[in-house]
Design a protein around this motif. Structure first.
Motif, mmCIF file in Angstrom:
data_model
loop_
_atom_site.group_PDB
_atom_site.id
_atom_site.type_symbol
_atom_site.label_atom_id
_atom_site.label_comp_id
_atom_site.label_asym_id
_atom_site.label_seq_id
_atom_site.Cartn_x
_atom_site.Cartn_y
_atom_site.Cartn_z
ATOM 1 N N LEU A 1 -4.126 -0.732 -17.629
ATOM 2 C CA LEU A 1 -4.033 -2.064 -18.236
ATOM 3 C C LEU A 1 -3.755 -3.201 -17.243
ATOM 4 O O LEU A 1 -4.422 -4.223 -17.286
ATOM 5 N N PRO A 2 -2.781 -3.037 -16.339
ATOM 6 C CA PRO A 2 -2.512 -4.149 -15.412
ATOM 7 C C PRO A 2 -3.728 -4.550 -14.603
ATOM 8 O O PRO A 2 -3.871 -5.710 -14.232
ATOM 9 N N TYR A 3 -4.606 -3.571 -14.374
ATOM 10 C CA TYR A 3 -5.795 -3.854 -13.581
ATOM 11 C C TYR A 3 -6.716 -4.826 -14.301
ATOM 12 O O TYR A 3 -7.464 -5.575 -13.681
ATOM 13 N N VAL A 4 -6.649 -4.794 -15.621
ATOM 14 C CA VAL A 4 -7.538 -5.633 -16.406
ATOM 15 C C VAL A 4 -7.081 -7.098 -16.374
ATOM 16 O O VAL A 4 -7.871 -8.015 -16.547
ATOM 17 N N VAL A 5 -5.794 -7.278 -16.134
ATOM 18 C CA VAL A 5 -5.264 -8.649 -16.118
ATOM 19 C C VAL A 5 -5.744 -9.362 -14.857
ATOM 20 O O VAL A 5 -5.663 -8.819 -13.763
ATOM 21 N N ALA A 6 -6.230 -10.562 -15.018
ATOM 22 C CA ALA A 6 -6.726 -11.320 -13.865
ATOM 23 C C ALA A 6 -5.590 -11.599 -12.890
ATOM 24 O O ALA A 6 -4.458 -11.844 -13.312
ATOM 25 N N PRO A 7 -5.872 -11.544 -11.595
ATOM 26 C CA PRO A 7 -4.830 -11.773 -10.582
ATOM 27 C C PRO A 7 -4.103 -13.093 -10.798
ATOM 28 O O PRO A 7 -2.891 -13.192 -10.596
ATOM 29 N N VAL A 8 -4.853 -14.092 -11.216
ATOM 30 C CA VAL A 8 -4.241 -15.403 -11.405
ATOM 31 C C VAL A 8 -3.213 -15.344 -12.536
ATOM 32 O O VAL A 8 -2.136 -15.923 -12.445
ATOM 33 N N ALA A 9 -3.553 -14.594 -13.578
ATOM 34 C CA ALA A 9 -2.610 -14.453 -14.684
ATOM 35 C C ALA A 9 -1.381 -13.670 -14.232
ATOM 36 O O ALA A 9 -0.249 -14.003 -14.578
ATOM 37 N N SER B 1 0.808 -1.225 0.000
ATOM 38 C CA SER B 1 0.000 0.000 0.000
ATOM 39 C C SER B 1 0.836 1.267 0.000
ATOM 40 O O SER B 1 0.536 2.211 -0.722
ATOM 41 N N LEU B 2 1.864 1.288 0.799
ATOM 42 C CA LEU B 2 2.643 2.516 0.944
ATOM 43 C C LEU B 2 3.275 2.960 -0.372
ATOM 44 O O LEU B 2 2.970 4.044 -0.877
ATOM 45 N N PRO B 3 4.140 2.110 -0.961
ATOM 46 C CA PRO B 3 4.722 2.540 -2.233
ATOM 47 C C PRO B 3 3.660 2.741 -3.302
ATOM 48 O O PRO B 3 3.769 3.648 -4.136
ATOM 49 N N GLN B 4 2.614 1.919 -3.222
ATOM 50 C CA GLN B 4 1.562 1.994 -4.226
ATOM 51 C C GLN B 4 0.928 3.382 -4.262
ATOM 52 O O GLN B 4 0.770 3.978 -5.330
ATOM 53 N N ARG C 1 -0.856 -4.550 -10.009
ATOM 54 C CA ARG C 1 -2.255 -4.570 -10.357
ATOM 55 C C ARG C 1 -2.991 -3.290 -9.947
ATOM 56 O O ARG C 1 -3.858 -2.812 -10.657
ATOM 57 N N TRP C 2 -2.618 -2.726 -8.792
ATOM 58 C CA TRP C 2 -3.466 -1.677 -8.235
ATOM 59 C C TRP C 2 -2.938 -0.259 -8.397
ATOM 60 O O TRP C 2 -3.678 0.691 -8.196
ATOM 61 N N THR C 3 -1.651 -0.111 -8.697
ATOM 62 C CA THR C 3 -1.111 1.242 -8.761
ATOM 63 C C THR C 3 -1.833 2.085 -9.809
ATOM 64 O O THR C 3 -2.260 3.211 -9.546
ATOM 65 N N GLY C 4 -1.985 1.540 -10.996
ATOM 66 C CA GLY C 4 -2.617 2.287 -12.071
ATOM 67 C C GLY C 4 -4.046 2.658 -11.758
ATOM 68 O O GLY C 4 -4.502 3.780 -12.020
ATOM 69 N N TYR C 5 -4.741 1.726 -11.120
ATOM 70 C CA TYR C 5 -6.132 1.955 -10.743
ATOM 71 C C TYR C 5 -6.233 3.142 -9.794
ATOM 72 O O TYR C 5 -7.023 4.063 -9.986
ATOM 73 N N ASN C 6 -5.387 3.134 -8.761
ATOM 74 C CA ASN C 6 -5.395 4.237 -7.808
ATOM 75 C C ASN C 6 -4.960 5.538 -8.468
ATOM 76 O O ASN C 6 -5.480 6.610 -8.162
ATOM 77 N N ALA C 7 -4.011 5.429 -9.379
ATOM 78 C CA ALA C 7 -3.533 6.628 -10.071
ATOM 79 C C ALA C 7 -4.681 7.289 -10.826
ATOM 80 O O ALA C 7 -4.827 8.515 -10.807
ATOM 81 N N LEU C 8 -5.516 6.489 -11.464
ATOM 82 C CA LEU C 8 -6.620 7.063 -12.231
ATOM 83 C C LEU C 8 -7.616 7.757 -11.319
ATOM 84 O O LEU C 8 -8.131 8.824 -11.637
ATOM 85 N N ILE C 9 -7.888 7.153 -10.165
ATOM 86 C CA ILE C 9 -8.828 7.780 -9.236
ATOM 87 C C ILE C 9 -8.255 9.114 -8.747
ATOM 88 O O ILE C 9 -8.956 10.131 -8.715
ATOM 89 N N LEU C 10 -6.972 9.102 -8.405
ATOM 90 C CA LEU C 10 -6.353 10.335 -7.944
ATOM 91 C C LEU C 10 -6.293 11.369 -9.067
ATOM 92 O O LEU C 10 -6.458 12.566 -8.836
ATOM 93 N N LEU C 11 -6.072 10.888 -10.277
ATOM 94 C CA LEU C 11 -6.033 11.796 -11.414
ATOM 95 C C LEU C 11 -7.364 12.520 -11.571
ATOM 96 O O LEU C 11 -7.414 13.735 -11.804
ATOM 97 N N ALA C 12 -8.465 11.743 -11.422
ATOM 98 C CA ALA C 12 -9.789 12.349 -11.541
ATOM 99 C C ALA C 12 -9.945 13.471 -10.516
ATOM 100 O O ALA C 12 -10.485 14.546 -10.821
ATOM 101 N N ALA C 13 -9.456 13.211 -9.303
ATOM 102 C CA ALA C 13 -9.550 14.240 -8.263
ATOM 103 C C ALA C 13 -8.703 15.458 -8.637
ATOM 104 O O ALA C 13 -9.109 16.600 -8.448
#
Lengths: 335, 443
Positions: free
Chosen positions: A137-145, A107-110, A193-205
């Motif tokens: 993109l990484p968020y779209v990849v399934a965790p198992v993959a 979480s921290l570095p993320q 998997r999650w960095t990009g996702y969080n980045a987009l949310i923060l970007l929106a803000a």
């Protein structure tokens, strides 16, 4: 709404008491409409939540006090035995340690990296949409993959990273034996998997921040760093809290990555990377001890609630201390 | 579970035509009559829909199992023989999915009429044997190897499942690696060298390791599986289900033997099913491995350029690893018709066909002796007569170890204990102490 009531349109029965004329059916309906409809409209969520959220939580609590037989759906009441066992189990404390360690390493570095990426994407760059979609993109990849790809990299003997290290004349890292390397590897998968996702949310803000704030700051002579820390961060504070809380909840529930980290999915020969959710799963589906598994679930629930609140308090205080702290100062002065 | 074949996915299944044989006298010929006399279940007249649930590939029907072309479609065949029966066949992707589904629905209901279970979770299913129909049927005696039947018979003598496939073990070896150690790698020579007790096996391993400086076999846990599998009651007392693993001198012996082997470098320390294990197989990191019949495909897939062979021998006789059963949940609506279907699918004739379809090694001696099986050779393993070898290996199995409710927990703890020593995170004594406290926490 009360103002409309005196002018009753519908006929009032003669001899009805004055002052408060009884309402007609239509009026009553209208009233209910105003008062109750909002609840009606949000009720689907709450009904569904009660069924698939609240009920399981309560039911889990019931099970956690019993020696539960999943198949026969019966149990004998054992009081706090399950909780006592779990709290005395070495495996539980190891998994708690692992969970927090992986959580901190992810979480921290993320969040730091996500904020940085968001700030970069917020700049005037070419092909904006491309870059913004790219980080997701990484968020779209399934965790198992993801786990499959990374297990190739983090192999102890034939992994990509160790091969590179060997080529550089360094020793191999025992990713599946030593505690910290295994946590690092798992945290890497989570971050991927999650960095990009969080980045987009923060970007929106960040995009919602009025541009004139930056202009004013620039005119006042604030440099890029200063603008980031004094304008951007305070302005995205609510979103930041949201991101931190959700990644806390997610981080404490890490399951797919450690389960897929080796082929047994039990968290290592010495519980090196067994997380609480994995411990819970093994307790339930591995050992068929659903009473204890339910107890673990409740303990985890309480930990997450406590940690979420703590996080909330801490983030409120520290992030954007500028806006939070300024109003206080004058008060103190007046005293 | 650690050693379970979660990854392997070969389903072994097989059907068995005994019903047909027992009743009709000769297999395929006279069907219609057989049903009445048999289980008296789905008689010809009433239309009945049966659901069948398996996982991976049992070799029953290519349509549902998503396999390549099968030589036979057993589901279609059964429907032809029993025009009143319609079979709905569902296949779960993994044994683990099937396991969770099985135990979630076993109590409340909702399982298929015929449910496949794997030996890995047979001990758990045995805890609920009263929820499964008693499939005992004297007419079917001899359809399966005795140890296969014994394992699925509960304390009250109720048989809860018909055996489909098994995993008789041999030793597979890397010809190039053995030759590099200056040893004779011909099939006969290796079979003779391995034939003997475990001490003999470890001597052979030492000879190899001394010559090459590499581990002889993949990891201790793999050998543990084979050694424990030869004990009558390794971890639990069959009478009381009390855990005896810590007091059983045989278990401690095995532990000491294996940890000593680890210290001597006989184990390559590559965890089964891991990426390193697969790569190690291709790179010759170890020379030999306990090798149930279904492992052949795994080796072929992991080491496509390798030069492997199969020894017709196994230390201390025989061993079995894996296999499945067909059960009939007692709460179903068509228990009798379902039992009839399960019996037919596991009859020798159908088991042989399933073997031809997907290589599921039959648990029927008769099927194992059939031409289809005995004539089977495997090109990748230097044209080894795999069918013949595994028929002999299956016949050499004499013991099915008692597996009570805590078998896999204890075994997992043991596997972890051995791996800690293999990895060097703990000494043998420390790791045994940890094993003791792990076992004491079970229950």
């Amino acid at each position: 709404m009360t103002t409309t009531q005196p002018q009753t349109e519908a006929p009032t029965p003669p001899g009805a008491p004055r002052g408060r004329a009884p309402l007609t059916w239509r009026q009553r309906l209208g009233r209910w409409d105003v008062k109750l409809s909002p609840y009606l409209y949000i009720s689907p969520f709450w009904i569904v939540f009660a069924l698939v959220g609240l009920f399981p939580i309560v039911y889990t609590a019931v099970i956690s006090f019993q020696d539960w037989d999943l198949v026969r759906n019966t149990g004998t009441f054992t009081g706090f035995d399950n909780f006592a066992f779990v709290l005395q189990d070495r495996e539980f404390w190891l998994s708690l340690r692992n969970t927090f360690s992986i959580f901190v390493l992810s979480s921290l570095p993320q969040i730091i990296v996500a904020t940085f990426i968001a700030a970069m994407l917020d700049k005037n760059i070419r092909a904006k949409t491309f870059w913004r979609m790219g980080v997701l993109l990484p968020y779209v990849v399934a965790p198992v993959a993801v786990a499959l790809i990374f297990s190739n990299m983090f192999g102890d003997k034939y992994g990509l990273i160790n091969s590179l290290l060997n080529d550089l004349g360094l020793d191999s890292i025992r990713w599946h034996v030593d505690v910290i390397p295994s946590h690092f590897a798992i945290a890497t998968m989570v971050n991927f998997r999650w960095t990009g996702y969080n980045a987009l949310i923060l970007l929106a803000a960040m995009q919602a921040i009025p541009r004139d704030l930056y202009e004013a700051a620039a005119i006042d002579g604030a440099g890029t760093m200063r603008r980031f820390f004094s304008v951007t961060l305070p302005q995205i504070r609510p979103t930041m809290i949201f991101v931190i809380i959700t990644s806390t909840i997610g981080g404490l529930q890490i399951f797919d990555e450690p389960r897929m980290y080796d082929t047994n999915g039990r968290g290592g020969s010495n519980h090196q990377w067994e997380t609480i959710t994995l411990y819970l799963y093994n307790m339930g589906w591995g050992e068929f001890n659903f009473g204890r598994a339910a107890a673990v679930a409740w303990i985890l629930f309480l930990i997450i609630v406590a940690f979420g609140l703590l996080n909330f308090a801490v983030t409120r205080r520290f992030i954007a201390s500028d806006t939070a702290a300024k109003p206080k100062k004058p008060k103190k002065v007046t005293k | 579970m650690s050693l379970s074949r979660r990854k392997t996915t070969l389903g072994f299944a097989a059907g068995a035509a005994t019903l047909a044989i027992a009743l009709a006298g000769c297999g395929s010929s006279s069907e219609p009559e057989s049903s009445d006399s048999a289980a008296a279940g789905g008689s010809m007249d009433e239309p009945v829909t049966l659901t069948l649930a398996t996982f991976n590939q049992f070799g029953y029907s290519a349509d549902s199992e998503g396999g390549a072309d099968y030589a036979y479609d057993l589901i279609a065949e059964y429907q032809e023989l029993h025009p009143n029966v319609t079979i709905v066949y569902n296949v779960a992707d993994t044994s683990n999915t099937a396991r969770e589904n099985f135990f979630t629905k076993l109590g409340p209901g909702g399982l298929a009429d015929v449910e496949a279970i794997e030996v890995d979770w047979l001990p758990e299913a045995m805890q609920y044997s009263d929820l499964l129909a008693d499939l005992t049927n004297p007419e079917l005696d001899g359809n399966w190897l005795q140890w296969k039947v014994d394992a699925a018979t509960d304390a009250d003598g109720r048989l809860i499942g018909y055996g489909t496939d098994i995993g008789p073990e041999s030793i597979c070896y890397n010809v190039d690696a053995i030759e590099a150690a200056g040893m004779d790698a011909s099939r006969d020579a290796m079979s003779a060298a391995i034939d003997g007790d475990w001490d003999n096996f470890f001597d052979l391993a030492k000879q190899y390791s001394d010559a090459t400086g590499k581990g002889f076999y993949e990891e201790n846990a793999a050998v543990l599986q084979a050694m424990i599998g030869q004990l009558e009651a390794p971890y639990e007392d069959p009478a009381t289900d009390e855990i005896i693993a810590l007091d059983n001198p045989e278990v401690k012996d095995i532990y000491d033997t294996l940890t000593a082997a680890s210290d001597a470098g006989l184990s390559a320390g590559l965890q089964q099913w891991g990426d390193d294990w697969a790569a190690g197989m291709a790179n010759g990191d170890f020379a030999a491995m306990p090798c149930p019949s279904w492992m052949l495909g795994v080796i072929e897939g992991n080491a496509p350029d390798g030069n492997w062979d199969i020894a017709n021998a196994f230390p201390n006789g025989g061993g079995n690893w894996g296999g499945s059963y067909l059960t009939v949940p007692a709460g179903g609506e068509n228990v009798e018709a379902a039992a009839e279907l399960a019996a037919w699918l596991t009859a020798p004739e159908q088991q042989a066909k399933a073997f031809e379809n997907v290589g599921a090694f039959p648990s029927s001696e008769e099927a194992a002796a059939s031409d289809a099986v005995t004539s089977y050779t495997r090109a990748f393993f230097n044209d080894a007569p795999a069918g013949e070898i595994y028929s002999e290996r299956a016949a050499a199995v004499t013991v099915a170890p008692y597996k009570g409710p805590h078998y896999f927990e204890v075994n997992d703890a043991m596997v972890n204990a051995l791996r800690r020593v293999d990895e060097g995170t703990m000494s043998a004594e420390e790791s045994w102490k940890q094993f003791e406290s792990d076992v004491n926490a079970i229950g």
